[in-house]
Design a protein around this motif. Structure first.
Motif, PDB file in Angstrom:
ATOM      1  N   ILE A  81      48.939  36.702  42.288  1.00 19.21           N
ATOM      2  CA  ILE A  81      49.999  37.227  43.257  1.00 19.21           C
ATOM      3  C   ILE A  81      50.446  38.189  42.594  1.00 19.21           C
ATOM      4  N   PHE A  82      50.936  38.267  41.397  1.00 15.38           N
ATOM      5  CA  PHE A  82      51.666  39.262  40.677  1.00 15.38           C
ATOM      6  C   PHE A  82      50.808  40.812  40.676  1.00 15.38           C
ATOM      7  N   ALA A  83      49.687  40.667  40.688  1.00 17.10           N
ATOM      8  CA  ALA A  83      48.708  41.859  40.708  1.00 17.10           C
ATOM      9  C   ALA A  83      48.656  42.362  42.047  1.00 17.10           C
ATOM     10  N   ALA A  84      48.542  41.394  42.990  1.00 21.19           N
ATOM     11  CA  ALA A  84      48.465  41.927  44.472  1.00 21.19           C
ATOM     12  C   ALA A  84      49.872  42.712  44.841  1.00 21.19           C
ATOM     13  N   LEU A  85      50.879  41.911  44.394  1.00 24.38           N
ATOM     14  CA  LEU A  85      52.334  42.542  44.693  1.00 24.38           C
ATOM     15  C   LEU A  85      52.314  43.954  44.097  1.00 24.38           C
ATOM     16  N   CYS A  86      51.908  44.079  42.881  1.00 23.69           N
ATOM     17  CA  CYS A  86      51.927  45.623  42.297  1.00 23.69           C
ATOM     18  C   CYS A  86      51.019  46.570  43.087  1.00 23.69           C
ATOM     19  N   LEU A  87      49.788  46.020  43.495  1.00 22.66           N
ATOM     20  CA  LEU A  87      48.897  46.762  44.087  1.00 22.66           C
ATOM     21  C   LEU A  87      49.309  47.224  45.435  1.00 22.66           C
ATOM     22  N   THR A 131      44.669  41.418  32.207  1.00 19.78           N
ATOM     23  CA  THR A 131      44.204  42.619  32.085  1.00 19.78           C
ATOM     24  C   THR A 131      44.414  43.327  33.544  1.00 19.78           C
ATOM     25  N   VAL A 132      44.120  42.631  34.548  1.00 20.66           N
ATOM     26  CA  VAL A 132      44.189  42.743  35.953  1.00 20.66           C
ATOM     27  C   VAL A 132      45.623  43.243  36.484  1.00 20.66           C
ATOM     28  N   CYS A 133      46.471  42.182  35.957  1.00 17.53           N
ATOM     29  CA  CYS A 133      47.913  42.566  36.181  1.00 17.53           C
ATOM     30  C   CYS A 133      48.569  43.612  35.428  1.00 17.53           C
TER      31      CYS A 133
END
Length: 230
Positions: free
Chosen positions: A212-218, A142-144
């Motif tokens: 990591i995926f979520a951090a890149l998008c953010l 969900t965070v992603c």
């Protein structure tokens, strides 16, 4: 810092006040209850482990299939709507752009944390089992999706465009992800590495890839919003 939390609380409250949000909550909780009830009724035909995994895994399957649609329908305009209505111009005089984006992100995450927690509590009440690992998978996935929707809203100036694109992607990405995971064709197999779906089926250590995926998008959302004229 207080301004960021104020933005988070406001976003959290606004989601709960929305009719669409109430409908989504009812769908998620209702589906969770239904899945747990069906699995419990099949208890005589399944082992205890299958009952526990089926009851808890049902909510994960639902989020994998419909989570992107639910999240994008509620939050597709979380950034660009603020810019369009000039609210962002007022906010940047009170706090930094980074805290605005992070505040929005945290508010949406808290909303979905509550929704998923309620769903798992319903499942635990019926199946008498709570799977922390599946709960963690649901949260990370969900965070992603939240960070991805936030990125789209920061990159695209029009709320209408983000609504259209996010809904299309909500249907297309799960289908392509499933196809790429189970296909050996080179022209589609590569796609599984750029979505969070593939890493959920691997060993537990691969869940960090979702962060990591979520951090890149953010980070992309933060970079885009800092460059935007408000």
């Amino acid at each position: 810092m207080l301004k960021m939390w104020a933005i988070s609380v406001k976003e959290f409250q606004s989601l709960f006040k929305s009719i669409k949000s109430i409908i989504v909550i009812l769908i998620v909780c209702g589906a969770s209850y239904g899945i747990a009830h069906i699995v419990s009724q099949l208890g005589g035909q399944l082992t205890s482990a299958q009952v526990r995994d089926g009851a808890n895994g049902g909510i994960l399957v639902m989020l994998l299939g419909f989570g992107p649609l639910f999240i994008s329908s509620l939050s597709h305009n979380v950034i660009n709507q603020e810019i369009k209505t000039r609210t962002a111009r007022f906010l940047v005089t009170k706090t930094s752009r980074e805290r605005i984006v992070l505040g929005k992100f945290l508010g949406i995450c808290c909303f979905w944390l509550v929704c998923i927690s309620i769903s798992f509590l319903l499942i635990a009440f019926i199946s008498h089992h709570f799977s922390f690992y599946i709960f963690l998978e649901c949260l990370l996935f969900t965070v992603c999706i939240i960070s991805f929707v936030l990125m789209l809203s920061a990159l695209m100036p029009s709320p209408t465009h983000t609504m259209f694109l996010s809904i299309i992607l909500s249907f297309v990405v799960p289908v392509l992800s499933g196809w790429s995971i189970f296909s050996s064709k080179a022209y589609i197999a590569w796609f599984k590495y750029v979505t969070p779906y593939y890493y959920l089926k691997l060993e537990k250590g691969y869940l960090t890839v979702l962060l990591i995926f979520a951090a890149l998008c953010l980070c992309t959302a933060l970079w885009s919003f800092k460059r935007r004229e408000v």
